[in-house]
Design a protein around this motif. Structure first.
Motif, PDB file in Angstrom:
ATOM      1  N   PRO A  26      36.736  52.423  45.524  1.00 32.28           N
ATOM      2  CA  PRO A  26      35.690  51.763  46.312  1.00 32.28           C
ATOM      3  C   PRO A  26      36.043  50.305  46.588  1.00 32.28           C
ATOM      4  CG  PRO A  26      34.989  52.051  44.040  1.00 32.28           C
ATOM      5  CD  PRO A  26      36.276  52.805  44.176  1.00 32.28           C
ATOM      6  N   VAL A  27      35.375  49.726  47.558  1.00 36.16           N
ATOM      7  CA  VAL A  27      35.571  48.339  47.936  1.00 36.16           C
ATOM      8  C   VAL A  27      34.273  47.576  47.709  1.00 36.16           C
ATOM      9  CG1 VAL A  27      36.052  46.752  49.845  1.00 36.16           C
ATOM     10  CG2 VAL A  27      37.344  48.894  49.633  1.00 36.16           C
ATOM     11  N   VAL A  28      34.354  46.408  47.077  1.00 41.19           N
ATOM     12  CA  VAL A  28      33.206  45.518  46.918  1.00 41.19           C
ATOM     13  C   VAL A  28      33.305  44.442  47.995  1.00 41.19           C
ATOM     14  CG1 VAL A  28      31.996  43.896  45.424  1.00 41.19           C
ATOM     15  CG2 VAL A  28      33.107  45.916  44.441  1.00 41.19           C
ATOM     16  N   VAL A 118      28.887  35.629  39.972  1.00 42.51           N
ATOM     17  CA  VAL A 118      28.553  37.050  39.866  1.00 42.51           C
ATOM     18  C   VAL A 118      29.836  37.872  39.829  1.00 42.51           C
ATOM     19  CG1 VAL A 118      27.360  38.991  40.954  1.00 42.51           C
ATOM     20  CG2 VAL A 118      26.436  36.665  41.174  1.00 42.51           C
ATOM     21  N   ASP A 119      29.993  38.717  38.812  1.00 47.75           N
ATOM     22  CA  ASP A 119      31.053  39.724  38.747  1.00 47.75           C
ATOM     23  C   ASP A 119      30.413  41.099  38.893  1.00 47.75           C
ATOM     24  OD1 ASP A 119      32.740  37.626  38.175  1.00 47.75           O
ATOM     25  OD2 ASP A 119      32.979  38.127  36.044  1.00 47.75           O
ATOM     26  N   ALA A 120      31.108  42.016  39.545  1.00 46.85           N
ATOM     27  CA  ALA A 120      30.541  43.347  39.762  1.00 46.85           C
ATOM     28  C   ALA A 120      31.587  44.429  39.562  1.00 46.85           C
ATOM     29  CB  ALA A 120      29.957  43.451  41.164  1.00 46.85           C
ATOM     30  N   PHE A 131      36.556  46.673  40.168  1.00 47.83           N
ATOM     31  CA  PHE A 131      35.966  45.463  39.604  1.00 47.83           C
ATOM     32  C   PHE A 131      36.273  44.284  40.518  1.00 47.83           C
ATOM     33  CE2 PHE A 131      36.428  41.536  37.109  1.00 47.83           C
ATOM     34  CZ  PHE A 131      35.153  41.434  36.582  1.00 47.83           C
ATOM     35  N   ALA A 132      35.251  43.462  40.795  1.00 50.99           N
ATOM     36  CA  ALA A 132      35.426  42.278  41.633  1.00 50.99           C
ATOM     37  C   ALA A 132      34.826  41.075  40.916  1.00 50.99           C
ATOM     38  CB  ALA A 132      34.750  42.472  42.985  1.00 50.99           C
ATOM     39  N   SER A 133      35.621  40.026  40.778  1.00 55.06           N
ATOM     40  CA  SER A 133      35.178  38.814  40.089  1.00 55.06           C
ATOM     41  C   SER A 133      34.756  37.754  41.101  1.00 55.06           C
ATOM     42  CB  SER A 133      36.319  38.268  39.216  1.00 55.06           C
ATOM     43  OG  SER A 133      35.955  37.056  38.605  1.00 55.06           O
ATOM     44  N   GLY A 134      33.681  37.038  40.784  1.00 54.51           N
ATOM     45  CA  GLY A 134      33.250  35.935  41.626  1.00 54.51           C
ATOM     46  C   GLY A 134      32.844  36.353  43.024  1.00 54.51           C
TER      47      GLY A 134
END
Length: 247
Positions: A26-28, A118-120, A131-134
């Motif tokens: 998936p893409v954040v 925000v990290d998700a 996982f995406a940081s910031g």
């Protein structure tokens, strides 16, 4: 800092991948905190705010885990099922006071005020994850209040009006409001027949957060103090104090 309560927004539906296709990660694409507004917290009430993470996947998004990170070790985390194939909303609860009858530690202290990130981590229906940081940032700020008093009332046209007030802000260490010192605050005036305030002076708060200045009485209208806020503290406006100016 303890984990906060999770509000589940509902399980999103998924679209199946094409037969024989390999599942993709998936893409954040981003996140929105509190509808783009600062989160402002006082000393007595819990504050809830949403964090919506957006993204995409061939099979649709299913679950998100969101971490909020702030100054001096500030940390909150929660997760939720996604309400659509491209959006996942979590709800955080923060406070600066102990729950009645509870021995739990206070969630916020003064040093936590400022810019948070925000990290998700998102999961897809086909079990892929990313996982995406910031992915976003926001201000978590201490609430402020300001008062005003303009006198004498009434006053003769051309005479001097004394305008006083006090700027205080939430102290997350003591659960009280205290004077906010050395801050620039705008003195504003609105004529009786107008809906618009205009800044006529800027005054700095003294060592107790107090404000004081004098202005000439020209026409009937409302006086107020307006504090625009800082990196750690939210804005505040006083309700206008009406002064009757007589010939």
């Amino acid at each position: 800092m303890g984990a906060v309560a999770v509000l589940l927004a509902g399980v999103g539906t998924s679209a199946g991948a094409a037969p024989g296709a390999l599942p993709s990660d998936p893409v954040v694409s981003g996140a929105t905190v509190n509808s783009g507004q600062d989160v402002i917290v006082g000393t007595t009430h819990d504050v809830q705010f949403p964090v919506t993470v957006t993204g995409s996947d061939d099979s649709g998004l299913s679950l998100v885990d969101v971490d909020l990170k702030g100054p001096h070790g500030g940390f909150y985390t929660t997760d939720a099922f996604c309400e659509t194939a491209t959006a996942c909303t979590t709800v955080f609860t923060v406070n600066a006071h102990p729950a009645p009858g509870s021995d739990d530690p206070v969630d916020l202290v003064n040093a936590n005020a400022g810019t948070w990130s925000v990290d998700a981590l998102v999961d897809a229906n086909d079990e892929g994850s990313e996982f995406a940081s910031g992915v976003a940032s926001f201000g978590l700020k201490r609430a402020a209040r300001v008062t005003v008093n303009a006198s004498p009332e009434p006053v003769a046209k051309g005479a001097r009006i004394t305008v006083t007030g006090k700027l205080v802000r939430a102290n997350w260490d003591t659960y009280r409001y205290a004077g906010y010192t050395g801050q620039a605050v705008q003195l504003q005036f609105r004529p009786k027949d107008s809906s618009t305030y205009t800044t006529v002076a800027t005054v700095n708060t003294d060592g107790t957060g107090s404000l004081r200045t004098t202005v000439k009485a020209v026409k009937d209208g409302y006086w107020r103090w307006n504090f625009t806020g800082t990196h750690t503290t939210g804005p505040a406006k006083a309700a206008g104090d009406y002064v009757d100016v007589r010939p």
